[in-house]
Design an enzyme around this catalytic site. Sequence first.
Site, PDB file in Angstrom:
ATOM      1  N   VAL A  37      85.052 -17.363  39.625  1.00 26.81           N
ATOM      2  CA  VAL A  37      84.938 -17.045  41.050  1.00 26.81           C
ATOM      3  C   VAL A  37      85.585 -18.254  41.728  1.00 26.81           C
ATOM      4  CG1 VAL A  37      83.388 -16.632  42.989  1.00 26.81           C
ATOM      5  CG2 VAL A  37      82.861 -15.647  40.746  1.00 26.81           C
ATOM      6  N   PRO A  38      86.834 -18.102  42.174  1.00 28.15           N
ATOM      7  CA  PRO A  38      87.703 -19.251  42.455  1.00 28.15           C
ATOM      8  C   PRO A  38      87.453 -19.997  43.767  1.00 28.15           C
ATOM      9  CG  PRO A  38      88.869 -17.227  42.916  1.00 28.15           C
ATOM     10  CD  PRO A  38      87.532 -16.827  42.347  1.00 28.15           C
ATOM     11  N   CYS A  39      86.341 -20.696  43.822  1.00 32.48           N
ATOM     12  CA  CYS A  39      86.037 -21.490  45.011  1.00 32.48           C
ATOM     13  C   CYS A  39      87.003 -22.660  45.182  1.00 32.48           C
ATOM     14  CB  CYS A  39      84.593 -21.974  44.981  1.00 32.48           C
ATOM     15  SG  CYS A  39      84.137 -22.872  43.501  1.00 32.48           S
ATOM     16  N   HIS A  40      87.689 -23.031  44.105  1.00 30.00           N
ATOM     17  CA  HIS A  40      88.661 -24.130  44.191  1.00 30.00           C
ATOM     18  C   HIS A  40      89.869 -23.759  45.050  1.00 30.00           C
ATOM     19  CE1 HIS A  40      89.882 -21.682  40.715  1.00 30.00           C
ATOM     20  NE2 HIS A  40      91.123 -22.062  40.997  1.00 30.00           N
TER      21      HIS A  40
END
Length: 165
Positions: free
Chosen positions: A133-136
Amino acid sequence: MKFKTSTLYTTHIDSPLGSITLAATDQGLAGAWFDQQRHWPDTRGWQTDHAHPLLRQAAAQLGDYFAGRRDSFDLPLDLSHGTAFQQSVWQALRAIPAGRTTSYGALSAGVGKPAAVRAVGAAVGRNPISVIVPCHRVLGADGSLTGYAGGLERKTALLELEGAL
C-alpha cells in the site's frame, strides 16, 4: 495498532532496505513493517508461520518488486484494522501507480476531505502495509520528501527504484 482478530500469522523476510515483518489474517495480508518503523504493532500472541501461503506469496512478490520485476501487487489485503477514515485513505493510496507521486493535499481531495490534509497525513503514516500500500508515493505540496514511518532513506530508495525521483 491493535488488531481486532484473534489470530495473526507472521514471518520475517530480508529486503535490500532491511528486514520486513509480514502479518496475515484469514482475510488477507494485514501488515508489512520495516524493522524499527514507527507505529510498530503489538505482536504478542501472533503465530510465526514461515510456510503460510499468503505470507510466502507476499514475500515472493516483494522480492520481485525489489528486483525490479514487479511494480504492483496482487494480494488479498485486510485493511479492516483501521478506522473507516484510515481505510479510505489506505484504499486511495492503492490507486497511485508505480513511478508516480501525489501530494497530501491531492490525496485529501481524492478522499473527499480537502481540508483534512493533516488527518490524511496521519492516516498515511499509520498505513500498516508498507510498500504494497504505497504510502511512500505521497509527497509534500512542494514535491519535498516528507515523513515516512520507515524513514526518509527508505522512502527515497523506494521512489528511486520506481523511477519517481
